[in-house]
Design a protein around this motif. Structure first.
Motif, PDB file in Angstrom:
ATOM      1  N   LYS A   1       0.851  -1.199   0.000  1.00  0.00           N
ATOM      2  CA  LYS A   1       0.000   0.000   0.000  1.00  0.00           C
ATOM      3  C   LYS A   1       0.878   1.237   0.000  1.00  0.00           C
ATOM      4  CE  LYS A   1      -3.408  -2.403   2.658  1.00  0.00           C
ATOM      5  NZ  LYS A   1      -3.948  -2.558   4.014  1.00  0.00           N
ATOM      6  N   PRO A   2       0.420   2.308  -0.642  1.00  0.00           N
ATOM      7  CA  PRO A   2       1.188   3.555  -0.598  1.00  0.00           C
ATOM      8  C   PRO A   2       1.333   4.057   0.839  1.00  0.00           C
ATOM      9  CG  PRO A   2      -0.547   3.671  -2.261  1.00  0.00           C
ATOM     10  CD  PRO A   2      -0.798   2.433  -1.454  1.00  0.00           C
TER      11      PRO A   2
ATOM     12  N   VAL B   1      -0.298   9.661   3.512  1.00  0.00           N
ATOM     13  CA  VAL B   1       0.167  11.042   3.597  1.00  0.00           C
ATOM     14  C   VAL B   1      -1.050  11.965   3.695  1.00  0.00           C
ATOM     15  CG1 VAL B   1       1.061  12.865   2.084  1.00  0.00           C
ATOM     16  CG2 VAL B   1       2.423  10.802   2.486  1.00  0.00           C
TER      17      VAL B   1
ATOM     18  N   ILE C   1      -2.319  15.436   2.817  1.00  0.00           N
ATOM     19  CA  ILE C   1      -1.927  16.518   1.925  1.00  0.00           C
ATOM     20  C   ILE C   1      -2.598  17.810   2.379  1.00  0.00           C
ATOM     21  CG2 ILE C   1      -2.041  17.350  -0.459  1.00  0.00           C
ATOM     22  CD1 ILE C   1      -2.087  14.235  -1.202  1.00  0.00           C
TER      23      ILE C   1
ATOM     24  N   ILE D   1       2.754  18.889  -4.749  1.00  0.00           N
ATOM     25  CA  ILE D   1       2.369  18.893  -3.338  1.00  0.00           C
ATOM     26  C   ILE D   1       3.456  19.639  -2.574  1.00  0.00           C
ATOM     27  CG2 ILE D   1       1.878  17.462  -1.320  1.00  0.00           C
ATOM     28  CD1 ILE D   1       1.095  15.224  -3.435  1.00  0.00           C
TER      29      ILE D   1
ATOM     30  N   ALA E   1       2.759  18.471   3.141  1.00  0.00           N
ATOM     31  CA  ALA E   1       2.066  17.235   3.490  1.00  0.00           C
ATOM     32  C   ALA E   1       2.764  16.612   4.688  1.00  0.00           C
ATOM     33  CB  ALA E   1       2.064  16.274   2.310  1.00  0.00           C
ATOM     34  N   TYR E   2       2.064  15.708   5.360  1.00  0.00           N
ATOM     35  CA  TYR E   2       2.606  15.079   6.570  1.00  0.00           C
ATOM     36  C   TYR E   2       2.389  13.574   6.520  1.00  0.00           C
ATOM     37  CZ  TYR E   2       2.665  19.876   8.101  1.00  0.00           C
ATOM     38  OH  TYR E   2       2.917  21.220   8.168  1.00  0.00           O
ATOM     39  N   PHE E   3       3.327  12.848   7.085  1.00  0.00           N
ATOM     40  CA  PHE E   3       3.169  11.395   7.203  1.00  0.00           C
ATOM     41  C   PHE E   3       2.075  11.097   8.227  1.00  0.00           C
ATOM     42  CE2 PHE E   3       7.597  11.899   5.809  1.00  0.00           C
ATOM     43  CZ  PHE E   3       7.572  11.090   4.680  1.00  0.00           C
TER      44      PHE E   3
END
Ligand SMILES: [Mg+2]
Ligand SMILES: [Mg+2]
Lengths: 183, 183
Positions: free
Chosen positions: A39-40, A43, A45, A58, A61-63
């Motif tokens: 799976k990606p 994130v 956004i 982008i 963005a944050y994990f």
């Protein structure tokens, strides 16, 4: 006499566990054995710049923390779901590498009659073990009740399954699973 | 006499198809009916700023094309995989909404004995249809051979399955699938 090929020992060639598993999954897909993908990375956004006509960029963005496992898919009608973890610890695997949501997810999968497990790689020795969810949960629940916070390599060798690295596929976890679940 | 409840018609309340499906999947999970999640949007991360001690900030990233479908998971031992699409076209669904990789992925899933389908929402009328992969492939392959580039709403009503929007779950696609595949 032994064939000389038997003596070949493949090494990791500096690839990460994720790269080895992606190659393995590509091999399974190309050979019609399984459809399993990573799976990606999740994130969140926040800001996207559409100024360039061709490509959205982008800019912020944050994990996010994953609420499920890294890999899932299907092989011969069976749902397969697993997490891959590497540790630099030479003798045991620290359970803090898991989030509670990942354990809960694996429990939910098994309740739906799916196959859930973890693939653990010790990066110093390049040893790889597959441990079924049912065994992982015992260690996890034990930890939650004040018990030990890790699984030793000896325990993985006893209750899990060692996987030798190969050429193609690199990490043949499907062979282990097909033996265990007879499909 | 009809119960008054029968007269209630739920409307979309401005929610997107994705939001409705996420609520639906949360309902399934909470009620032990299925474990189905939306995959994160695939993003290629180019630059991350670790300057702030607490949080890594992604400063440059790009949207990647998905190589699989949006949703997958398991219900009662069956692997489930689907794509969700909305169209503003009032009378037909344009096949260009799919990438060839997504169609290939759904074919691979069905070859592994999984269940693959698409959920299509007409945003102007709020009508929702489920169409099994096997039927979708016929239209796709026909288009690739020079045929029509869309599926009409009438065709979806004939070969697919209309889903009424409800309260909980919002879009009960699992009921349709469990009927079709008897599980
Ligand atoms: Mg991982
Ligand atoms: Mg979609």
């Amino acid at each position: 006499a032994d064939s000389p090929n038997k003596e070949i020992i493949y090494s990791n060639r500096g690839m990460t566990l994720e790269e080895d598993l992606n190659e393995t999954n590509q091999y399974y897909l190309a050979n019609g054995l399984a459809v399993i993908h990573k799976k990606p990375t999740p994130v969140q956004i926040v800001h996207v710049d559409y100024a360039k006509r061709s490509t959205a960029v982008i800019k912020e963005a944050y994990f996010r923390q994953a609420s499920t496992t890294d890999y899932n898919g299907i092989s011969n009608g069976r749902y397969i779901d697993f997490e891959a973890k590497e540790t630099k610890n030479p003798t045991s695997f620290p359970l803090k590498n898991f989030h509670v949501h990942q354990i809960e997810h694996m429990k939910n999968v098994i309740n739906q009659n799916g196959i859930a497990f973890v693939i653990i790689r010790f990066s110093t020795s390049e040893e790889i073990f597959l441990l079924e969810g049912e065994y992982l949960f015992r260690y996890w629940d034990c930890m939650e009740n004040g018990g030990r916070k890790s699984i030793t390599k000896e325990e993985l060798a006893t209750y899990g399954h060692s996987i030798e690295i190969g050429w193609a596929p690199r990490i043949d976890y499907l062979k282990v699973i097909r033996n265990l679940y007879s499909f």
